[in-house]
Design a protein around this motif. Structure first.
Motif, mmCIF file in Angstrom:
data_model
loop_
_atom_site.group_PDB
_atom_site.id
_atom_site.type_symbol
_atom_site.label_atom_id
_atom_site.label_comp_id
_atom_site.label_asym_id
_atom_site.label_seq_id
_atom_site.Cartn_x
_atom_site.Cartn_y
_atom_site.Cartn_z
ATOM 1 N N ARG A 164 101.447 45.900 117.244
ATOM 2 C CA ARG A 164 100.043 46.275 117.086
ATOM 3 C C ARG A 164 99.658 47.344 118.110
ATOM 4 O O ARG A 164 98.841 48.189 117.868
ATOM 5 C CB ARG A 164 99.170 45.025 117.288
ATOM 6 C CG ARG A 164 97.932 44.969 116.413
ATOM 7 C CD ARG A 164 97.314 43.593 116.420
ATOM 8 N NE ARG A 164 97.047 43.067 117.745
ATOM 9 C CZ ARG A 164 96.024 43.440 118.522
ATOM 10 N NH1 ARG A 164 95.180 44.356 118.104
ATOM 11 N NH2 ARG A 164 95.851 42.905 119.717
ATOM 12 N N ARG A 165 100.341 47.251 119.291
ATOM 13 C CA ARG A 165 100.004 48.168 120.375
ATOM 14 C C ARG A 165 101.275 48.827 120.907
ATOM 15 O O ARG A 165 102.304 48.158 121.063
ATOM 16 C CB ARG A 165 99.314 47.406 121.513
ATOM 17 C CG ARG A 165 97.929 46.895 121.132
ATOM 18 C CD ARG A 165 97.543 45.713 121.963
ATOM 19 N NE ARG A 165 98.526 44.634 121.860
ATOM 20 C CZ ARG A 165 98.349 43.414 122.319
ATOM 21 N NH1 ARG A 165 97.231 43.112 122.929
ATOM 22 N NH2 ARG A 165 99.280 42.492 122.189
ATOM 23 N N ALA A 166 101.148 50.113 121.208
ATOM 24 C CA ALA A 166 102.316 50.844 121.726
ATOM 25 C C ALA A 166 101.959 51.583 123.014
ATOM 26 O O ALA A 166 100.822 52.017 123.185
ATOM 27 C CB ALA A 166 102.801 51.862 120.695
ATOM 28 N N VAL A 167 102.940 51.682 123.899
ATOM 29 C CA VAL A 167 102.786 52.512 125.102
ATOM 30 C C VAL A 167 103.887 53.563 125.078
ATOM 31 O O VAL A 167 105.043 53.262 124.755
ATOM 32 C CB VAL A 167 102.892 51.664 126.391
ATOM 33 C CG1 VAL A 167 102.959 52.558 127.629
ATOM 34 C CG2 VAL A 167 101.705 50.715 126.498
ATOM 35 N N VAL A 168 103.508 54.797 125.399
ATOM 36 C CA VAL A 168 104.506 55.854 125.547
ATOM 37 C C VAL A 168 104.551 56.216 127.024
ATOM 38 O O VAL A 168 103.502 56.487 127.627
ATOM 39 C CB VAL A 168 104.130 57.098 124.702
ATOM 40 C CG1 VAL A 168 105.112 58.240 124.967
ATOM 41 C CG2 VAL A 168 104.104 56.741 123.217
ATOM 42 N N LEU A 169 105.726 56.211 127.609
ATOM 43 C CA LEU A 169 105.877 56.593 129.014
ATOM 44 C C LEU A 169 106.352 58.039 129.065
ATOM 45 O O LEU A 169 107.477 58.350 128.672
ATOM 46 C CB LEU A 169 106.894 55.664 129.698
ATOM 47 C CG LEU A 169 107.242 56.022 131.150
ATOM 48 C CD1 LEU A 169 106.005 56.009 132.041
ATOM 49 C CD2 LEU A 169 108.294 55.066 131.707
ATOM 50 N N GLY A 170 105.456 58.935 129.516
ATOM 51 C CA GLY A 170 105.807 60.353 129.602
ATOM 52 C C GLY A 170 104.900 61.177 128.702
ATOM 53 O O GLY A 170 104.701 60.823 127.533
ATOM 54 N N GLY A 171 104.371 62.278 129.264
ATOM 55 C CA GLY A 171 103.416 63.099 128.514
ATOM 56 C C GLY A 171 103.971 64.459 128.154
ATOM 57 O O GLY A 171 103.212 65.407 127.959
ATOM 58 N N GLY A 172 105.292 64.578 128.061
ATOM 59 C CA GLY A 172 105.909 65.845 127.643
ATOM 60 C C GLY A 172 105.874 65.988 126.134
ATOM 61 O O GLY A 172 105.217 65.210 125.429
ATOM 62 N N LEU A 173 106.609 66.967 125.646
ATOM 63 C CA LEU A 173 106.582 67.258 124.206
ATOM 64 C C LEU A 173 106.991 66.041 123.374
ATOM 65 O O LEU A 173 106.311 65.670 122.414
ATOM 66 C CB LEU A 173 107.523 68.433 123.915
ATOM 67 C CG LEU A 173 107.670 68.822 122.456
ATOM 68 C CD1 LEU A 173 106.380 69.419 121.919
ATOM 69 C CD2 LEU A 173 108.816 69.812 122.271
ATOM 70 N N ILE A 174 108.086 65.399 123.761
ATOM 71 C CA ILE A 174 108.574 64.264 122.965
ATOM 72 C C ILE A 174 107.615 63.086 123.088
ATOM 73 O O ILE A 174 107.302 62.411 122.096
ATOM 74 C CB ILE A 174 110.014 63.901 123.375
ATOM 75 C CG1 ILE A 174 110.943 65.075 123.028
ATOM 76 C CG2 ILE A 174 110.487 62.614 122.687
ATOM 77 C CD1 ILE A 174 112.376 64.919 123.472
ATOM 78 N N GLY A 175 107.079 62.864 124.289
ATOM 79 C CA GLY A 175 106.112 61.781 124.485
ATOM 80 C C GLY A 175 104.873 61.985 123.635
ATOM 81 O O GLY A 175 104.377 61.060 122.979
ATOM 82 N N MET A 176 104.376 63.219 123.603
ATOM 83 C CA MET A 176 103.165 63.503 122.821
ATOM 84 C C MET A 176 103.425 63.340 121.329
ATOM 85 O O MET A 176 102.608 62.795 120.592
ATOM 86 C CB MET A 176 102.696 64.933 123.101
ATOM 87 C CG MET A 176 101.980 65.111 124.387
ATOM 88 S SD MET A 176 100.469 64.125 124.454
ATOM 89 C CE MET A 176 100.964 62.855 125.544
#
Ligand SMILES: Cc1cc2nc3c(=O)[nH]c(=O)nc-3n(C[C@H](O)[C@H](O)[C@H](O)COP(=O)(O)OP(=O)(O)OC[C@H]3O[C@@H](n4cnc5c(N)ncnc54)[C@H](O)[C@@H]3O)c2cc1C
Length: 423
Positions: A142-154
């Protein structure tokens, strides 16, 4: 001649096409430790969100290898390179000799030691297998976290949000896409993400992962938050996959060092793509570009040079494009110039219209560009970078809406104009 190519993605494929354009005689063997038809990594996040079907990832016809008369060994990992005997040993025990070798092994996703590998719900986004795994996890999340705000993270965050998951992004720096854009553009992008209800935690890192048994339940951050989630995508950047040269004298810094002919420090061994370090036109330094377009260019050149059709690489221009919440974004080259090194910056911001343009110049030559909201003329601007054109006669108009091919008429010599149609 026996040509061996390790890696069957952007660089390896481009090399084959260059070789076969001129050379029908040489034998080509290609090793790939993946087991899928050629696919585009850049499109993986769109498949994750179901914006394209799996077939939409296909990068070349299924018959590509037989048409090119390439002996492809899928699911076969090269594990040892003997540079003196000129042969490569694989994990299935097979040995492949070569006259010329191309290392096109790409990069690997970085994975911080404090995050347990193999925990259910914890993923990286690098291969088609990774995406299939994330798609399975999405069904029970239901909920996701992405670690990292680079191209792949975005890209991952946008895709997971489109899958209907409540999505948060944890970014260590003060902006998203920090390799690609500046603080102002990051501000625009973050606003768009907010509008899509993607929450971004800046200057934050994950310190701990909580689980029930082996199943992810939440992450804890160094600023004290507990973010419940059933899915974590680790996108902390990539590193060149140089494992194969570990026991050799082939020179490397961050990636494998190459000269303008994509040759490594061993005469008959070439490297291209994410694994290789090449000249960067905009910074004047050697670096790993880690971009599809650069991998294709380098693969093409490596192929030509391996068959003696010597051609030198002009150098890479880091370039990227992305759409965030329907807003197009393109960046080229140096977008965050260091102070005191003679860079000049021209910007134009139309907040309400969601438009931001930035041109970075040095010695009257464009070194970097950000175009957000309006990306027309991106091709003309890129070509000015690639040709290292002196833009002093129209510098003041570069960020205006009227700038375009027409501006160049009268600014560069008439015979030169045709070049901008086909950079
Ligand atoms: C999700 C995602 C989105 C991206 N989006 C963009 C984008 O929008 N724009 C952009 O420019 N770039 C993007 N990229 C980056 C781009 O995909 C890479 O720059 C490009 O794939 C590099 O190509 P390559 O041929 O060098 O290596 P890779 O594509 O990494 O391929 C290397 C291949 O070699 C295989 N291999 C490695 N070691 C061995 C071995 N020892 N034996 C046999 N096989 C081996 C690997 O498994 C892999 O199949 C994205 C990447 C990802 C993961």
């Amino acid at each position: 001649m026996k040509i061996l190519i390790i890696g069957a993605s952007a660089a390896g494929t481009a090399a084959i096409e260059s070789i076969r354009r001129y050379d029908q005689e040489s034998s080509i063997v290609q090793l790939s430790d993946e087991r899928h038809q050629l696919y585009s990594r850049c499109l993986l996040s769109y498949y994750l969100s179901d914006s394209i079907p799996r077939e939409g990832l296909q990068y070349r016809d299924p018959g590509f290898h037989s048409q090119m008369r390439v002996e492809l060994h899928e699911g076969t990992r090269a594990v040892h390179l003997d540079t003196d005997r000129q042969c490569v040993t694989c994990d299935d025990g097979s040995v492949h000799e070569f006259d010329k070798l191309l290392i096109a092994t790409g990069s690997l996703a970085k994975f911080p030691a404090y995050i347990p590998q193999g925990m259910e719900g914890v993923n990286v986004l690098r291969t088609l297998d990774d995406v299939e795994m994330i798609r399975t996890n999405v069904r029970r999340a239901r909920r996701a976290v992405v670690l990292g705000g680079g191209l792949i993270g975005m890209k991952a965050a946008v895709a997971l949000n489109e899958c209907g998951l409540v999505t948060s992004v944890v970014v260590r720096s003060s902006r998203v896409l920090s390799q690609m854009i500046d603080q102002e553009a990051s501000h625009f992008v973050t606003e768009r993400l907010g509008a899509s209800s993607i929450e971004v935690f800046f200057k934050t890192d994950i310190t701990e992962v909580e689980s029930r048994g082996n199943t992810l339940e939440a992450v804890r951050t160094d600023s004290g938050q507990r973010i419940p989630c059933e899915l974590l995508v680790v996108a902390k950047g990539v590193q060149p996959n140089t494992d194969l040269i570990a026991d050799t004298d082939i020179r490397k810094r961050w990636g494998i060092e190459t000269n303008a002919h994509m040759q490594t420090s061993r005469e008959n061994i070439y490297a291209a793509g994410d694994v290789a370090e090449t000249f960067d036109i905009t910074t004047g330094r050697h670096a790993v570009s880690a971009l599809w377009t650069c991998a294709v260019q380098q693969g093409h050149l490596a192929g030509l040079n391996m068959i003696g059709r010597g051609k030198a690489y002009d150098g890479a221009v880091l370039m990227n494009s992305l759409s965030i919440g329907g807003i197009p974004l393109i960046s080229y080259g140096v977008t965050n110039p260091p102070e005191g090194e003679g860079y000049q910056v021209i910007t134009r911001e139309q907040g309400r219209a969601g438009v931001y343009k930035k041109i970075v110049l040095k010695e009257h030559r464009i070194r970097g560009i950000i175009l957000l909201g309006r990306i027309d003329n991106a091709g003309v601007l890129l070509s000015l970078i690639q040709r290292r054109e002196d833009v002093s006669s129209f510098e003041d108009r570069l960020v205006s809406d009227q700038f375009g091919y027409g501006t160049l008429v009268g600014s560069v010599g008439a015979p030169d104009l045709a070049r901008y149609h086909n950079p």
